[in-house]
Write an enzyme that holds these catalytic residues in place. Sequence first.
Site, PDB file in Angstrom:
ATOM      1  N   ASN A 210      42.361  56.083  36.899  1.00 38.88           N
ATOM      2  CA  ASN A 210      40.905  56.233  37.032  1.00 38.88           C
ATOM      3  C   ASN A 210      40.610  57.331  38.047  1.00 38.88           C
ATOM      4  OD1 ASN A 210      40.397  55.019  39.753  1.00 38.88           O
ATOM      5  ND2 ASN A 210      41.285  53.223  38.756  1.00 38.88           N
ATOM      6  N   ASP A 278      41.272  47.109  35.720  1.00 38.31           N
ATOM      7  CA  ASP A 278      41.014  45.731  35.308  1.00 38.31           C
ATOM      8  C   ASP A 278      42.085  45.234  34.333  1.00 38.31           C
ATOM      9  OD1 ASP A 278      38.668  45.210  36.789  1.00 38.31           O
ATOM     10  OD2 ASP A 278      37.604  46.606  35.487  1.00 38.31           O
ATOM     11  N   PRO A 305      45.393  40.828  37.917  1.00 39.43           N
ATOM     12  CA  PRO A 305      44.847  39.868  38.900  1.00 39.43           C
ATOM     13  C   PRO A 305      43.688  40.523  39.648  1.00 39.43           C
ATOM     14  CG  PRO A 305      46.923  40.795  39.661  1.00 39.43           C
ATOM     15  CD  PRO A 305      46.749  41.259  38.245  1.00 39.43           C
ATOM     16  N   ASP A 306      42.688  39.725  40.010  1.00 34.65           N
ATOM     17  CA  ASP A 306      41.591  40.243  40.835  1.00 34.65           C
ATOM     18  C   ASP A 306      41.991  40.034  42.295  1.00 34.65           C
ATOM     19  OD1 ASP A 306      39.171  40.467  42.387  1.00 34.65           O
ATOM     20  OD2 ASP A 306      38.127  40.509  40.463  1.00 34.65           O
ATOM     21  N   ILE A 307      42.281  41.126  42.978  1.00 36.63           N
ATOM     22  CA  ILE A 307      42.841  41.021  44.334  1.00 36.63           C
ATOM     23  C   ILE A 307      41.799  40.459  45.294  1.00 36.63           C
ATOM     24  CG2 ILE A 307      43.953  42.328  46.184  1.00 36.63           C
ATOM     25  CD1 ILE A 307      44.748  44.379  43.923  1.00 36.63           C
ATOM     26  N   PHE A 324      33.834  46.067  47.269  1.00 33.90           N
ATOM     27  CA  PHE A 324      33.003  47.186  46.855  1.00 33.90           C
ATOM     28  C   PHE A 324      32.565  46.957  45.412  1.00 33.90           C
ATOM     29  CE2 PHE A 324      32.641  50.914  49.666  1.00 33.90           C
ATOM     30  CZ  PHE A 324      33.251  50.372  50.783  1.00 33.90           C
ATOM     31  N   LYS A 338      28.417  39.754  41.718  1.00 34.59           N
ATOM     32  CA  LYS A 338      29.811  39.919  42.134  1.00 34.59           C
ATOM     33  C   LYS A 338      30.100  39.172  43.440  1.00 34.59           C
ATOM     34  CE  LYS A 338      31.180  43.662  40.284  1.00 34.59           C
ATOM     35  NZ  LYS A 338      31.358  45.079  39.987  1.00 34.59           N
TER      36      LYS A 338
HETATM   37  O1  C5P Z   1      34.870  43.694  39.261  1.00 32.77           O
HETATM   38  P1  C5P Z   1      34.889  45.007  39.947  1.00 32.77           P
HETATM   39  O2  C5P Z   1      36.100  45.837  39.642  1.00 32.77           O
HETATM   40  O3  C5P Z   1      33.641  45.805  39.790  1.00 32.77           O
HETATM   41  O4  C5P Z   1      34.938  44.596  41.501  1.00 32.77           O
HETATM   42  C1  C5P Z   1      35.041  45.542  42.477  1.00 32.77           C
HETATM   43  C2  C5P Z   1      35.623  44.947  43.716  1.00 32.77           C
HETATM   44  O5  C5P Z   1      36.700  44.086  43.426  1.00 32.77           O
HETATM   45  C3  C5P Z   1      36.211  46.022  44.602  1.00 32.77           C
HETATM   46  O6  C5P Z   1      36.116  45.583  45.933  1.00 32.77           O
HETATM   47  C4  C5P Z   1      37.641  46.102  44.113  1.00 32.77           C
HETATM   48  O7  C5P Z   1      38.493  46.641  45.103  1.00 32.77           O
HETATM   49  C5  C5P Z   1      37.936  44.646  43.846  1.00 32.77           C
HETATM   50  N1  C5P Z   1      38.882  44.404  42.776  1.00 32.77           N
HETATM   51  C6  C5P Z   1      40.116  43.872  43.067  1.00 32.77           C
HETATM   52  N2  C5P Z   1      41.003  43.606  42.064  1.00 32.77           N
HETATM   53  C7  C5P Z   1      40.669  43.841  40.785  1.00 32.77           C
HETATM   54  C8  C5P Z   1      39.419  44.388  40.469  1.00 32.77           C
HETATM   55  C9  C5P Z   1      38.554  44.665  41.483  1.00 32.77           C
HETATM   56  O8  C5P Z   1      40.422  43.655  44.253  1.00 32.77           O
HETATM   57  N3  C5P Z   1      41.546  43.570  39.830  1.00 32.77           N
END
Ligand code: C5P
Length: 403
Positions: A210, A278, A305-307, A324, A338
């Site tokens: 990206n 994602d 995974p969503d960190i 963010f 969010k």
């Molecule tokens: O859902 P979105 O990508 O818009 O969310 C953005 C926030 O979530 C940012 O702080 C990004 O660093 C974090 N994030 C994450 N892991 C992911 C996707 C997003 O930590 N897989």
Amino acid sequence: MRIVHIVTGGVAAARALEVTRLLKKQGHEVHPVLTRAACEFITPLLATALAGNRARVALFDPEDEAGMDHIALARQADVVLVAPASADFMARAANGLANDLATTLLLATSAAVLMAPAMNPRMWAHPATRRNVERLAADGVRFIGPEAGEVACGEEGIGRMAAPEAIAACVEELLAGSADAAGRPLAGRRVLITGGPTLEPIDPVRVIANRSSGRMGQALAEAARDLGAEVTLVSGPTCLPPPAGVAVVAVETAREMLAAVERALPADMAIFAAAVADWRVDGAAESKIKKGAHGPPTLRLVENPDILATIARHEKRPALVAGFAAETDEVLENARAKLKRKGADVIIANDVSPDSGILGGEETELHLVWPESEEHLPRQSKPAAAQAVLHRLATVLRQRLKD
Ligand code: C5P
């Protein structure tokens, strides 16, 4: 503490005197300075009565110059507040003019300067005003507001001066900052930051990437370091030189980033600024996919995974978790959703639609979305925005750790 309160010409001048009253009630010494235009809306007598110190208007007043002259006033101020800050005043200040007492004071002071702009929404949105705000922010001026709502002329939009209570609280923060030992409110704190993109392999040669440059994560890491923190920056691949005095952990994929973040815990504060992919390719090929007779391959994607969400619910959750949100539309609504969904304490939202030039660019404009309130940081360089964010988060962290 000693505060110089500059009042400029605008309908909000009367409301701004409430800030003087609140600061005086907190036990501070407030010196009002009115521009000529301010005197069209309020009188020096009213400002004097509320502050308990004589309001000044003229640059060359024999009486003042014999007592505390304007240079002494500028030098002895702990904070200079400009509320309301009119478009004209900001234009003059951005250009370093010194054609009245108020602008002269600004040039002569080394105290922190806080401006609370108030004007018609079209004036606030005008490119000339945007330019002036950027310049002032680059010079180190802090801003609070303006806010969305109805302004005096009946129009709706961003232009209303921030609430007097919020301005007074922001002045208190700056005062605390200036009193803080050497301005290092994060001394002894561990801060964990993610930044940059993640790369998700398709095969050993190709990746899903990206446009994140990693600049924001880097600027946040440097700002946290400058406030005294011990900083770990877990970063996806970027072209930036590693910031000095920061422990950088280089990763490529989202899963590697999560593992590195978990290893870096515990931390007092975590800021997730990485643009994490994602999705990743399910079962990336072990060798390069050949351009064959079967046409283009079909890639099956699986969720990463969503960190942020993982760490926000982690047993070692930091006391303050910030995420963010890069959005192309409905920026604030999406940020609010969010905030809840991910369990963060604050979401820092920006508009990354292609014409904003923010993603991969040098500048940014941010909204801090908290559960109970929202704050706007005007468009400015990423390092200046990062400093403003870190100052704000440091104040909230201090409060949390005290409670
Ligand atoms: O859902 P979105 O990508 O818009 O969310 C953005 C926030 O979530 C940012 O702080 C990004 O660093 C974090 N994030 C994450 N892991 C992911 C996707 C997003 O930590 N897989």
